[in-house]
Write a protein that holds these residues in place. Structure first.
Motif, PDB file in Angstrom:
ATOM      1  N   SER A   1       9.659 -10.050  -2.094  1.00 59.64           N
ATOM      2  CA  SER A   1      10.204 -10.775  -0.939  1.00 59.64           C
ATOM      3  C   SER A   1      10.804  -9.818   0.079  1.00 59.64           C
ATOM      4  CB  SER A   1      11.264 -11.777  -1.388  1.00 59.64           C
ATOM      5  OG  SER A   1      10.693 -12.776  -2.181  1.00 59.64           O
ATOM      6  N   LYS A   2      11.550  -8.841  -0.403  1.00 57.57           N
ATOM      7  CA  LYS A   2      12.155  -7.862   0.504  1.00 57.57           C
ATOM      8  C   LYS A   2      11.086  -7.044   1.215  1.00 57.57           C
ATOM      9  CE  LYS A   2      15.781  -4.341   0.675  1.00 57.57           C
ATOM     10  NZ  LYS A   2      16.081  -4.665   2.040  1.00 57.57           N
ATOM     11  N   ALA A   3      10.033  -6.637   0.481  1.00 59.45           N
ATOM     12  CA  ALA A   3       8.941  -5.876   1.098  1.00 59.45           C
ATOM     13  C   ALA A   3       8.254  -6.697   2.184  1.00 59.45           C
ATOM     14  CB  ALA A   3       7.940  -5.437   0.037  1.00 59.45           C
ATOM     15  N   VAL A   4       8.014  -7.969   1.894  1.00 59.75           N
ATOM     16  CA  VAL A   4       7.361  -8.854   2.872  1.00 59.75           C
ATOM     17  C   VAL A   4       8.229  -8.994   4.117  1.00 59.75           C
ATOM     18  CG1 VAL A   4       6.676 -11.249   3.303  1.00 59.75           C
ATOM     19  CG2 VAL A   4       5.975 -10.117   1.192  1.00 59.75           C
TER      20      VAL A   4
ATOM     21  N   ASP B   1      10.639  -6.925   5.190  1.00 58.85           N
ATOM     22  CA  ASP B   1      10.980  -5.661   5.847  1.00 58.85           C
ATOM     23  C   ASP B   1       9.783  -4.917   6.433  1.00 58.85           C
ATOM     24  OD1 ASP B   1      13.520  -6.237   5.040  1.00 58.85           O
ATOM     25  OD2 ASP B   1      13.677  -4.645   3.550  1.00 58.85           O
ATOM     26  N   THR B   2       8.582  -5.314   6.056  1.00 56.95           N
ATOM     27  CA  THR B   2       7.392  -4.576   6.472  1.00 56.95           C
ATOM     28  C   THR B   2       6.730  -5.253   7.663  1.00 56.95           C
ATOM     29  OG1 THR B   2       7.055  -3.893   4.188  1.00 56.95           O
ATOM     30  CG2 THR B   2       5.204  -3.586   5.681  1.00 56.95           C
ATOM     31  N   THR B   3       6.504  -4.475   8.721  1.00 59.43           N
ATOM     32  CA  THR B   3       5.882  -5.026   9.919  1.00 59.43           C
ATOM     33  C   THR B   3       4.373  -4.830   9.926  1.00 59.43           C
ATOM     34  OG1 THR B   3       6.315  -2.971  11.111  1.00 59.43           O
ATOM     35  CG2 THR B   3       7.942  -4.732  11.330  1.00 59.43           C
ATOM     36  N   LYS B   4       3.880  -3.851   9.171  1.00 56.58           N
ATOM     37  CA  LYS B   4       2.443  -3.572   9.137  1.00 56.58           C
ATOM     38  C   LYS B   4       1.888  -3.975   7.771  1.00 56.58           C
ATOM     39  CE  LYS B   4       2.933   0.305  12.266  1.00 56.58           C
ATOM     40  NZ  LYS B   4       2.803   1.739  12.439  1.00 56.58           N
TER      41      LYS B   4
ATOM     42  N   ASP C   1      -0.623  -3.003   6.109  1.00 56.97           N
ATOM     43  CA  ASP C   1      -1.078  -1.905   5.260  1.00 56.97           C
ATOM     44  C   ASP C   1       0.083  -1.157   4.607  1.00 56.97           C
ATOM     45  OD1 ASP C   1      -0.304  -0.911   7.727  1.00 56.97           O
ATOM     46  OD2 ASP C   1      -1.784   0.697   7.746  1.00 56.97           O
ATOM     47  N   GLY C   2       1.322  -1.401   5.040  1.00 58.18           N
ATOM     48  CA  GLY C   2       2.479  -0.762   4.428  1.00 58.18           C
ATOM     49  C   GLY C   2       3.172  -1.626   3.395  1.00 58.18           C
ATOM     50  N   LEU C   3       2.695  -2.860   3.214  1.00 60.80           N
ATOM     51  CA  LEU C   3       3.356  -3.805   2.315  1.00 60.80           C
ATOM     52  C   LEU C   3       3.360  -3.324   0.871  1.00 60.80           C
ATOM     53  CD1 LEU C   3       4.712  -6.531   1.820  1.00 60.80           C
ATOM     54  CD2 LEU C   3       2.445  -7.556   1.734  1.00 60.80           C
ATOM     55  N   LEU C   4       2.219  -2.898   0.383  1.00 65.04           N
ATOM     56  CA  LEU C   4       2.127  -2.453  -1.012  1.00 65.04           C
ATOM     57  C   LEU C   4       2.976  -1.193  -1.243  1.00 65.04           C
ATOM     58  CD1 LEU C   4       0.964  -2.937  -3.791  1.00 65.04           C
ATOM     59  CD2 LEU C   4      -1.034  -1.599  -3.131  1.00 65.04           C
ATOM     60  N   VAL C   5       2.950  -0.291  -0.286  1.00 68.84           N
ATOM     61  CA  VAL C   5       3.735   0.937  -0.402  1.00 68.84           C
ATOM     62  C   VAL C   5       5.226   0.593  -0.484  1.00 68.84           C
ATOM     63  CG1 VAL C   5       4.418   3.068   0.779  1.00 68.84           C
ATOM     64  CG2 VAL C   5       2.020   2.363   0.761  1.00 68.84           C
ATOM     65  N   GLU C   6       5.679  -0.302   0.382  1.00 67.94           N
ATOM     66  CA  GLU C   6       7.088  -0.709   0.379  1.00 67.94           C
ATOM     67  C   GLU C   6       7.455  -1.424  -0.924  1.00 67.94           C
ATOM     68  OE1 GLU C   6      11.008  -1.109   1.737  1.00 67.94           O
ATOM     69  OE2 GLU C   6       9.385   0.202   2.376  1.00 67.94           O
ATOM     70  N   PHE C   7       6.566  -2.296  -1.397  1.00 69.55           N
ATOM     71  CA  PHE C   7       6.816  -3.003  -2.656  1.00 69.55           C
ATOM     72  C   PHE C   7       6.937  -2.019  -3.817  1.00 69.55           C
ATOM     73  CE2 PHE C   7       4.887  -4.754  -6.564  1.00 69.55           C
ATOM     74  CZ  PHE C   7       5.907  -5.622  -6.912  1.00 69.55           C
ATOM     75  N   LEU C   8       6.026  -1.067  -3.894  1.00 69.33           N
ATOM     76  CA  LEU C   8       6.074  -0.085  -4.982  1.00 69.33           C
ATOM     77  C   LEU C   8       7.325   0.783  -4.903  1.00 69.33           C
ATOM     78  CD1 LEU C   8       2.325   0.964  -5.163  1.00 69.33           C
ATOM     79  CD2 LEU C   8       3.608  -0.422  -6.810  1.00 69.33           C
ATOM     80  N   LYS C   9       7.735   1.132  -3.690  1.00 68.92           N
ATOM     81  CA  LYS C   9       8.960   1.915  -3.510  1.00 68.92           C
ATOM     82  C   LYS C   9      10.167   1.131  -4.029  1.00 68.92           C
ATOM     83  CE  LYS C   9      11.749   2.445   0.097  1.00 68.92           C
ATOM     84  NZ  LYS C   9      12.087   2.249   1.431  1.00 68.92           N
ATOM     85  N   LEU C  10      10.250  -0.135  -3.661  1.00 69.85           N
ATOM     86  CA  LEU C  10      11.356  -0.979  -4.109  1.00 69.85           C
ATOM     87  C   LEU C  10      11.327  -1.192  -5.617  1.00 69.85           C
ATOM     88  CD1 LEU C  10      11.367  -3.619  -1.241  1.00 69.85           C
ATOM     89  CD2 LEU C  10      13.215  -2.022  -1.784  1.00 69.85           C
ATOM     90  N   ALA C  11      10.131  -1.409  -6.164  1.00 67.11           N
ATOM     91  CA  ALA C  11       9.997  -1.601  -7.613  1.00 67.11           C
ATOM     92  C   ALA C  11      10.462  -0.370  -8.364  1.00 67.11           C
ATOM     93  CB  ALA C  11       8.548  -1.952  -7.957  1.00 67.11           C
ATOM     94  N   LYS C  12      10.105   0.796  -7.849  1.00 65.92           N
ATOM     95  CA  LYS C  12      10.530   2.044  -8.499  1.00 65.92           C
ATOM     96  C   LYS C  12      12.039   2.219  -8.411  1.00 65.92           C
ATOM     97  CE  LYS C  12       9.732   7.002  -8.596  1.00 65.92           C
ATOM     98  NZ  LYS C  12       9.054   8.136  -7.978  1.00 65.92           N
ATOM     99  N   GLU C  13      12.609   1.976  -7.233  1.00 64.73           N
ATOM    100  CA  GLU C  13      14.055   2.104  -7.050  1.00 64.73           C
ATOM    101  C   GLU C  13      14.846   1.177  -7.969  1.00 64.73           C
ATOM    102  OE1 GLU C  13      14.732   1.240  -2.920  1.00 64.73           O
ATOM    103  OE2 GLU C  13      13.973   3.188  -2.259  1.00 64.73           O
ATOM    104  N   ASN C  14      14.239   0.069  -8.354  1.00 61.67           N
ATOM    105  CA  ASN C  14      14.920  -0.923  -9.193  1.00 61.67           C
ATOM    106  C   ASN C  14      14.494  -0.873 -10.655  1.00 61.67           C
ATOM    107  OD1 ASN C  14      16.710  -2.800  -7.402  1.00 61.67           O
ATOM    108  ND2 ASN C  14      14.942  -2.254  -6.168  1.00 61.67           N
ATOM    109  N   GLY C  15      13.818   0.217 -11.047  1.00 58.47           N
ATOM    110  CA  GLY C  15      13.526   0.470 -12.454  1.00 58.47           C
ATOM    111  C   GLY C  15      12.334  -0.259 -13.040  1.00 58.47           C
ATOM    112  N   HIS C  16      11.414  -0.695 -12.200  1.00 57.83           N
ATOM    113  CA  HIS C  16      10.253  -1.440 -12.704  1.00 57.83           C
ATOM    114  C   HIS C  16       9.006  -0.582 -12.848  1.00 57.83           C
ATOM    115  CE1 HIS C  16      12.508  -5.122 -12.439  1.00 57.83           C
ATOM    116  NE2 HIS C  16      12.790  -4.867 -11.183  1.00 57.83           N
ATOM    117  N   VAL C  17       8.994   0.601 -12.297  1.00 61.70           N
ATOM    118  CA  VAL C  17       7.806   1.465 -12.350  1.00 61.70           C
ATOM    119  C   VAL C  17       8.175   2.769 -13.021  1.00 61.70           C
ATOM    120  CG1 VAL C  17       6.064   2.668 -10.991  1.00 61.70           C
ATOM    121  CG2 VAL C  17       6.883   0.441 -10.258  1.00 61.70           C
TER     122      VAL C  17
END
Length: 86
Positions: free
Chosen positions: A60-63, A65-68, A70-86
């Motif tokens: 939800s946060k990635a969706v 916060d992301t304006t482009k 093509d950057g949605l998946l990158v932002e989601f993965l970054k957030l997932a990693k920061e929160n201990g999921h990856v």
């Protein structure tokens, strides 16, 4: 920091929550491991360590916060990693 914010921080410390600090706005947050009530509110910024986001919250946060698209998946993965999921 207001008096109410300071009180909430000290109460969270008393209740065993992790307190984080940083010495400048650009610095990373670090966990504070001291047991004593040795706070320096004039020179140090403090916060209660935030709870990690769930994967749904990361998406939800990635969706939001992301304006482009093509950057949605990158932002989601970054957030997932920061929160201990990856």
């Amino acid at each position: 920091m207001t008096h109410d914010e300071m009180i909430a921080l000290i109460e969270a410390h008393r209740d065993g929550k992790t307190i984080q600090y940083r010495l400048s706005p650009k610095a990373e947050w670090r966990d504070r491991h001291l047991k004593s009530l040795d706070f320096d509110f004039s020179d140090v910024e403090y916060r209660i360590k935030p709870e990690p986001l769930t994967l749904d919250q990361c998406w939800s946060k990635a969706v939001n916060d992301t304006t482009k698209p093509d950057g949605l998946l990158v932002e989601f993965l970054k957030l997932a990693k920061e929160n201990g999921h990856v």
